[in-house]
Design a protein around this motif. Sequence first.
Motif, PDB file in Angstrom:
ATOM      1  N   THR A  99      82.454  81.649  77.838  1.00 38.32           N
ATOM      2  CA  THR A  99      82.998  82.168  76.588  1.00 38.32           C
ATOM      3  C   THR A  99      82.952  83.700  76.596  1.00 38.32           C
ATOM      4  O   THR A  99      82.031  84.302  77.163  1.00 38.32           O
ATOM      5  N   VAL A 100      83.952  84.318  75.973  1.00 32.17           N
ATOM      6  CA  VAL A 100      84.039  85.781  75.964  1.00 32.17           C
ATOM      7  C   VAL A 100      83.944  86.347  74.559  1.00 32.17           C
ATOM      8  O   VAL A 100      83.061  87.135  74.243  1.00 32.17           O
ATOM      9  N   SER A 101      84.865  85.946  73.684  1.00 34.97           N
ATOM     10  CA  SER A 101      84.893  86.552  72.352  1.00 34.97           C
ATOM     11  C   SER A 101      85.474  85.591  71.328  1.00 34.97           C
ATOM     12  O   SER A 101      86.219  84.673  71.667  1.00 34.97           O
ATOM     13  N   HIS A 152      87.035  85.469  67.117  1.00 35.10           N
ATOM     14  CA  HIS A 152      87.529  86.224  65.967  1.00 35.10           C
ATOM     15  C   HIS A 152      87.940  85.250  64.866  1.00 35.10           C
ATOM     16  O   HIS A 152      88.332  84.126  65.131  1.00 35.10           O
ATOM     17  N   LEU A 196      94.533  90.257  69.393  1.00 39.76           N
ATOM     18  CA  LEU A 196      93.857  90.317  70.680  1.00 39.76           C
ATOM     19  C   LEU A 196      94.364  91.510  71.494  1.00 39.76           C
ATOM     20  O   LEU A 196      93.577  92.260  72.088  1.00 39.76           O
ATOM     21  N   ARG A 213      78.934  82.119  70.868  1.00 37.65           N
ATOM     22  CA  ARG A 213      78.491  83.437  71.312  1.00 37.65           C
ATOM     23  C   ARG A 213      79.044  83.683  72.710  1.00 37.65           C
ATOM     24  O   ARG A 213      79.394  82.729  73.416  1.00 37.65           O
ATOM     25  N   PRO A 214      79.129  84.932  73.143  1.00 36.53           N
ATOM     26  CA  PRO A 214      79.633  85.226  74.487  1.00 36.53           C
ATOM     27  C   PRO A 214      78.682  84.732  75.575  1.00 36.53           C
ATOM     28  O   PRO A 214      77.475  84.627  75.367  1.00 36.53           O
ATOM     29  N   ARG A 249      93.008  94.831  70.164  1.00 36.72           N
ATOM     30  CA  ARG A 249      91.586  95.045  70.445  1.00 36.72           C
ATOM     31  C   ARG A 249      91.353  95.409  71.910  1.00 36.72           C
ATOM     32  O   ARG A 249      90.389  96.083  72.248  1.00 36.72           O
ATOM     33  N   GLY A 272      88.389  80.444  67.435  1.00 38.55           N
ATOM     34  CA  GLY A 272      87.265  81.364  67.382  1.00 38.55           C
ATOM     35  C   GLY A 272      85.960  80.682  67.029  1.00 38.55           C
ATOM     36  O   GLY A 272      84.900  81.042  67.563  1.00 38.55           O
ATOM     37  N   GLY A 325      89.775  82.299  69.850  1.00 36.69           N
ATOM     38  CA  GLY A 325      88.706  82.662  70.768  1.00 36.69           C
ATOM     39  C   GLY A 325      89.232  82.766  72.182  1.00 36.69           C
ATOM     40  O   GLY A 325      90.287  82.225  72.524  1.00 36.69           O
TER      41      GLY A 325
END
Length: 218
Positions: A90-92, A94, A204, A71-72, A207, A66, A100
């Motif tokens: 990049t997406v997300s 945590h 994941l 950043r996304p 979410r 993560g 990530g």
Amino acid sequence: MRTAAIVVGVAVVGIACAAPAAAAPSAVVGPGTGYVTTGGLDDLTACSFAAVGYDAAGRLIGLTAGHCVLRPGLPVTLIGNPGAGPVGTTVSAHWGPDYGVIELDPSKVIPVPSTGGVTVTSIGDAVPGQPVCKSGAATGTTCGTVLEVRADSDILTATPTLWADSGSGLVSGTTLVGIASHADSVPVLSPTAYASASASLAQLNSRGGVGAGFVPVG
């Protein structure tokens, strides 16, 4: 004769204007493949993939740490194949556990389950005393044992890592059990804490969205 010349000319123009065939994917990505994210100066980082696979929607996904996803929307370029250009974004990110998600471009990427002597075919749990290995961009393939599985889902191992190994996968056999997170203390070659792979995937999936339902390529 004049009419024939015109016809031939049209045929030649038609051949010249034909769309070129799409290039086949050439960037091999698997466990331990190194990458960089770029954008502004504050968006530059170098890390590794833990595993590559598909989510429930059929998107090609790379799992990483993560803290590697600053950043996304940042372009992702491979350390060993910069000529391929950006191969994903990049997406997300945590933390707790530290994992990530990066979405890869299937027109550019060849996903593989094995690189650097490390293979990932499934996701599972770690147990103390378990022999494990990891493959990362900085230190290659290193092995050790699981020293402790903590209540916060971190897995402490004697498998050393350095900067750019972050995100690499910790495997027992061909089962991904951890994602390289951080050194447990100083110096940097101290035991390494890995985020639990099973806890990361559980969060994941809960979410939803990009990456949910991840299954490694096999």
